[in-house]
Design a protein around this motif. Structure first.
Motif, PDB file in Angstrom:
ATOM      1  N   ALA A 156       0.706  -1.095   0.136  1.00  0.00           N
ATOM      2  CA  ALA A 156      -0.206   0.071   0.073  1.00  0.00           C
ATOM      3  C   ALA A 156       0.840   1.286   0.055  1.00  0.00           C
ATOM      4  CB  ALA A 156      -0.867  -0.141   1.342  1.00  0.00           C
ATOM      5  N   VAL A 157       0.480   2.061  -0.735  1.00  0.00           N
ATOM      6  CA  VAL A 157       1.393   3.437  -0.905  1.00  0.00           C
ATOM      7  C   VAL A 157       0.186   4.654  -0.416  1.00  0.00           C
ATOM      8  CG1 VAL A 157       2.335   5.268  -2.295  1.00  0.00           C
ATOM      9  CG2 VAL A 157       2.634   2.919  -2.675  1.00  0.00           C
ATOM     10  N   ASP A 158       0.831   5.268   0.592  1.00  0.00           N
ATOM     11  CA  ASP A 158      -0.216   6.286   1.182  1.00  0.00           C
ATOM     12  C   ASP A 158       0.329   7.468   0.366  1.00  0.00           C
ATOM     13  OD1 ASP A 158      -1.654   8.103   2.412  1.00  0.00           O
ATOM     14  OD2 ASP A 158      -1.047   7.669   4.435  1.00  0.00           O
ATOM     15  N   ALA A 159      -0.310   8.243  -0.602  1.00  0.00           N
ATOM     16  CA  ALA A 159       0.080   9.101  -1.367  1.00  0.00           C
ATOM     17  C   ALA A 159      -0.137  10.535  -0.902  1.00  0.00           C
ATOM     18  CB  ALA A 159      -0.300   9.134  -2.937  1.00  0.00           C
ATOM     19  N   GLY A 160       0.731  11.375  -0.442  1.00  0.00           N
ATOM     20  CA  GLY A 160       0.514  12.392   0.153  1.00  0.00           C
ATOM     21  C   GLY A 160      -0.150  12.127   1.513  1.00  0.00           C
ATOM     22  N   CYS A 161       0.873  11.502   2.371  1.00  0.00           N
ATOM     23  CA  CYS A 161       0.596  10.943   3.682  1.00  0.00           C
ATOM     24  C   CYS A 161       0.317  11.667   4.672  1.00  0.00           C
ATOM     25  CB  CYS A 161       1.603   9.640   3.863  1.00  0.00           C
ATOM     26  SG  CYS A 161       3.193  10.298   4.373  1.00  0.00           S
ATOM     27  N   GLY A 162       1.001  12.917   4.532  1.00  0.00           N
ATOM     28  CA  GLY A 162       1.060  14.051   5.583  1.00  0.00           C
ATOM     29  C   GLY A 162       1.523  13.709   6.881  1.00  0.00           C
ATOM     30  N   THR A 163       0.583  13.700   7.805  1.00  0.00           N
ATOM     31  CA  THR A 163       1.326  13.383   9.105  1.00  0.00           C
ATOM     32  C   THR A 163       1.081  11.834   9.268  1.00  0.00           C
ATOM     33  OG1 THR A 163      -0.801  13.683  10.407  1.00  0.00           O
ATOM     34  CG2 THR A 163       0.782  15.627  10.346  1.00  0.00           C
ATOM     35  N   GLY A 164       0.705  11.039   8.459  1.00  0.00           N
ATOM     36  CA  GLY A 164       0.481   9.605   8.823  1.00  0.00           C
ATOM     37  C   GLY A 164      -0.616   9.004   9.476  1.00  0.00           C
ATOM     38  N   ALA A 223       6.264   2.224   9.077  1.00  0.00           N
ATOM     39  CA  ALA A 223       6.164   2.315   7.543  1.00  0.00           C
ATOM     40  C   ALA A 223       7.371   3.038   7.066  1.00  0.00           C
ATOM     41  CB  ALA A 223       4.743   3.197   7.187  1.00  0.00           C
ATOM     42  N   ALA A 224       7.612   2.843   5.830  1.00  0.00           N
ATOM     43  CA  ALA A 224       8.799   3.409   4.915  1.00  0.00           C
ATOM     44  C   ALA A 224       8.293   4.908   4.611  1.00  0.00           C
ATOM     45  CB  ALA A 224       9.152   2.598   3.924  1.00  0.00           C
ATOM     46  N   LEU A 225       8.963   5.934   4.711  1.00  0.00           N
ATOM     47  CA  LEU A 225       8.655   7.205   4.209  1.00  0.00           C
ATOM     48  C   LEU A 225       9.679   7.755   3.253  1.00  0.00           C
ATOM     49  CD1 LEU A 225       7.939   8.847   7.960  1.00  0.00           C
ATOM     50  CD2 LEU A 225       6.452   7.707   6.442  1.00  0.00           C
ATOM     51  N   LEU A 226       9.185   8.334   2.487  1.00  0.00           N
ATOM     52  CA  LEU A 226       9.834   8.831   1.278  1.00  0.00           C
ATOM     53  C   LEU A 226       9.264  10.523   0.862  1.00  0.00           C
ATOM     54  CD1 LEU A 226      11.425   8.436  -1.422  1.00  0.00           C
ATOM     55  CD2 LEU A 226       9.347   7.602  -2.548  1.00  0.00           C
ATOM     56  N   GLN A 227      10.060  11.383   0.884  1.00  0.00           N
ATOM     57  CA  GLN A 227       9.778  12.785   0.309  1.00  0.00           C
ATOM     58  C   GLN A 227       9.892  12.660  -0.973  1.00  0.00           C
ATOM     59  OE1 GLN A 227      12.314  15.839   2.157  1.00  0.00           O
ATOM     60  NE2 GLN A 227      11.109  17.429   1.056  1.00  0.00           N
ATOM     61  N   LEU A 250       4.130   2.230   2.376  1.00  0.00           N
ATOM     62  CA  LEU A 250       5.070   3.225   2.072  1.00  0.00           C
ATOM     63  C   LEU A 250       4.071   4.505   2.060  1.00  0.00           C
ATOM     64  CD1 LEU A 250       7.655   4.604   0.696  1.00  0.00           C
ATOM     65  CD2 LEU A 250       6.861   4.036  -1.483  1.00  0.00           C
ATOM     66  N   GLY A 251       4.565   5.542   2.894  1.00  0.00           N
ATOM     67  CA  GLY A 251       4.146   6.867   3.254  1.00  0.00           C
ATOM     68  C   GLY A 251       4.861   7.909   2.070  1.00  0.00           C
ATOM     69  N   VAL A 252       4.440   8.578   1.058  1.00  0.00           N
ATOM     70  CA  VAL A 252       4.944   9.500   0.335  1.00  0.00           C
ATOM     71  C   VAL A 252       4.345  10.984   0.438  1.00  0.00           C
ATOM     72  CG1 VAL A 252       5.628  10.238  -1.883  1.00  0.00           C
ATOM     73  CG2 VAL A 252       5.421   7.616  -1.744  1.00  0.00           C
ATOM     74  N   ASP A 253       5.134  11.978   0.725  1.00  0.00           N
ATOM     75  CA  ASP A 253       4.891  13.249   0.972  1.00  0.00           C
ATOM     76  C   ASP A 253       5.933  14.207   0.444  1.00  0.00           C
ATOM     77  OD1 ASP A 253       2.164  14.487   2.616  1.00  0.00           O
ATOM     78  OD2 ASP A 253       3.911  15.925   2.638  1.00  0.00           O
ATOM     79  N   LEU A 254       5.210  15.533   0.018  1.00  0.00           N
ATOM     80  CA  LEU A 254       6.181  16.407  -0.494  1.00  0.00           C
ATOM     81  C   LEU A 254       7.010  17.171   0.595  1.00  0.00           C
ATOM     82  CD1 LEU A 254       6.806  17.938  -3.285  1.00  0.00           C
ATOM     83  CD2 LEU A 254       4.936  19.397  -2.833  1.00  0.00           C
ATOM     84  N   THR A 255       6.397  17.274   1.756  1.00  0.00           N
ATOM     85  CA  THR A 255       6.565  18.171   2.683  1.00  0.00           C
ATOM     86  C   THR A 255       7.462  17.498   3.717  1.00  0.00           C
ATOM     87  OG1 THR A 255       4.629  19.453   2.161  1.00  0.00           O
ATOM     88  CG2 THR A 255       5.741  20.126   4.162  1.00  0.00           C
ATOM     89  N   ARG A 256       8.781  17.957   4.063  1.00  0.00           N
ATOM     90  CA  ARG A 256       9.532  17.497   4.987  1.00  0.00           C
ATOM     91  C   ARG A 256       8.914  17.456   6.456  1.00  0.00           C
ATOM     92  NH1 ARG A 256      12.671  20.063   8.321  1.00  0.00           N
ATOM     93  NH2 ARG A 256      12.671  21.947   7.169  1.00  0.00           N
ATOM     94  N   GLU A 257       8.187  18.619   6.754  1.00  0.00           N
ATOM     95  CA  GLU A 257       7.829  18.835   8.100  1.00  0.00           C
ATOM     96  C   GLU A 257       6.591  17.718   8.404  1.00  0.00           C
ATOM     97  OE1 GLU A 257       9.865  22.718   6.938  1.00  0.00           O
ATOM     98  OE2 GLU A 257       8.479  20.957   6.048  1.00  0.00           O
ATOM     99  N   MET A 258       5.998  17.559   7.270  1.00  0.00           N
ATOM    100  CA  MET A 258       4.886  16.404   7.330  1.00  0.00           C
ATOM    101  C   MET A 258       5.347  15.282   7.671  1.00  0.00           C
ATOM    102  SD  MET A 258       1.609  17.422   7.599  1.00  0.00           S
ATOM    103  CE  MET A 258       0.490  18.804   7.156  1.00  0.00           C
TER     104      MET A 258
END
Length: 204
Positions: free
Chosen positions: A53-61, A97-101, A78-86
Motif C-alpha cells: 500500500a502506498v499512502d500518497a500525500g501521507c501528511g502526518t501519517g 512504515a517506510a517514508l519517502l519525500q 510506504l508513505g509519500v509526501d512532498l513536505t519534510r515537516e509533514m
C-alpha cells in the motif's frame, strides 16, 4: 491530459510545501476524531494481508498504522509526501512504515508495484491532476486500486473553506470519472456524503 509547464509545476510544488510546512505541527490536533473514518475507508478498499500500500500525500501519517494493520507484517506500507515537516511528524508518530519525500506526480518507484494507492485529500493538491493520476496508475499493478478519500464530503469541505460547491469542482463525479478513465483507471464507486468522500478505481 494536461501537464503544467515546468515553472508552473515548480511554483505549485513550492506553494504546497509552504502551506503544509507551517501547519504540520498542529495538523493532527485540528482533526482529532478522523481515525474511525479513515479505518472505515481503508476497510472498503479491499486491501488484504501481504499487499503493498502506498499512502500518497501521507501528511502526518494518520492512515499509515491503519494500512499496516490491513496488510499485516508480511505486507509493505510506504508513505509519500512532498513536505519534510509533514514526514517528520509521520516518522515521530507512525514509524511502522517506510517514508519517502517525493512529488506524487514523479514517483521514484518501479512500474506496477502497488496493490493500493490511498490518497487522502490528495487530488486537489496534484499539480496537473491528470498527470498525477497517470503517475499513480503507472506504479499500480493491473487490478490494483486507487482510493481518493476525504473524511468529509464536498459540500462540507467547501463550507469549511467558506465557499459553495461549484460545477467545476474536480471531485464532482462528472469531472472526476472521465479524468480517471483517461489516466489508466476504471472508476468503481463514488460516495459523497457529509462525513465521507470516497472514490474507488481499478488499474486497467
Amino acid at each position: 491530459m494536461e501537464t503544467p509547464p515546468p515553472d508552473a509545476h515548480a511554483r505549485e510544488l513550492a506553494d504546497t510545501q509552504a502551506f503544509f510546512a507551517e501547519r504540520a505541527a498542529g495538523w493532527d490536533a485540528r482533526f482529532p476524531d478522523d481515525g474511525p473514518r479513515y479505518a472505515a475507508a481503508i476497510a472498503d478498499t479491499g486491501l488484504t494481508v501481504g499487499q503493498f500500500a502506498v499512502d500518497a500525500g501521507c501528511g502526518t501519517g494518520r492512515a499509515l498504522p491503519l494500512l499496516r494493520a490491513a496488510v499485516g507484517p508480511s505486507g509493505t506500507v510506504l508513505g509519500v509526501d512532498l513536505t519534510r515537516e509533514m514526514l517528520e511528524r509521520a516518522a515521530e508518530h507512525r514509524a511502522d512504515a517506510a517514508l519517502l519525500q517525493a512529488d506524487c506526480t514523479r514517483l521514484p518507484l518501479p512500474d506496477a508495484v502497488a496493490d493500493l494507492v490511498f490518497g487522502a485529500g490528495l487530488i486537489s493538491h496534484l499539480p496537473g491532476p491528470g498527470t498525477g493520476l497517470h503517475e499513480l496508475a503507472r506504479v499500480t499493478r493491473p487490478g490494483g486500486r486507487l482510493a481518493l478519500y476525504h473524511p468529509v464530503g464536498r459540500a462540507a469541505l467547501a463550507a469549511r473553506h467558506g465557499r459553495p460547491v461549484t460545477a467545476d469542482d474536480l471531485r464532482a463525479r462528472d469531472n472526476l470519472f472521465p479524468l480517471l478513465a483517461a489516466t489508466g483507471w476504471k472508476p468503481l464507486s463514488y460516495t459523497d456524503e457529509p462525513d465521507r468522500f470516497l472514490v474507488l478505481a481499478e488499474r486497467v
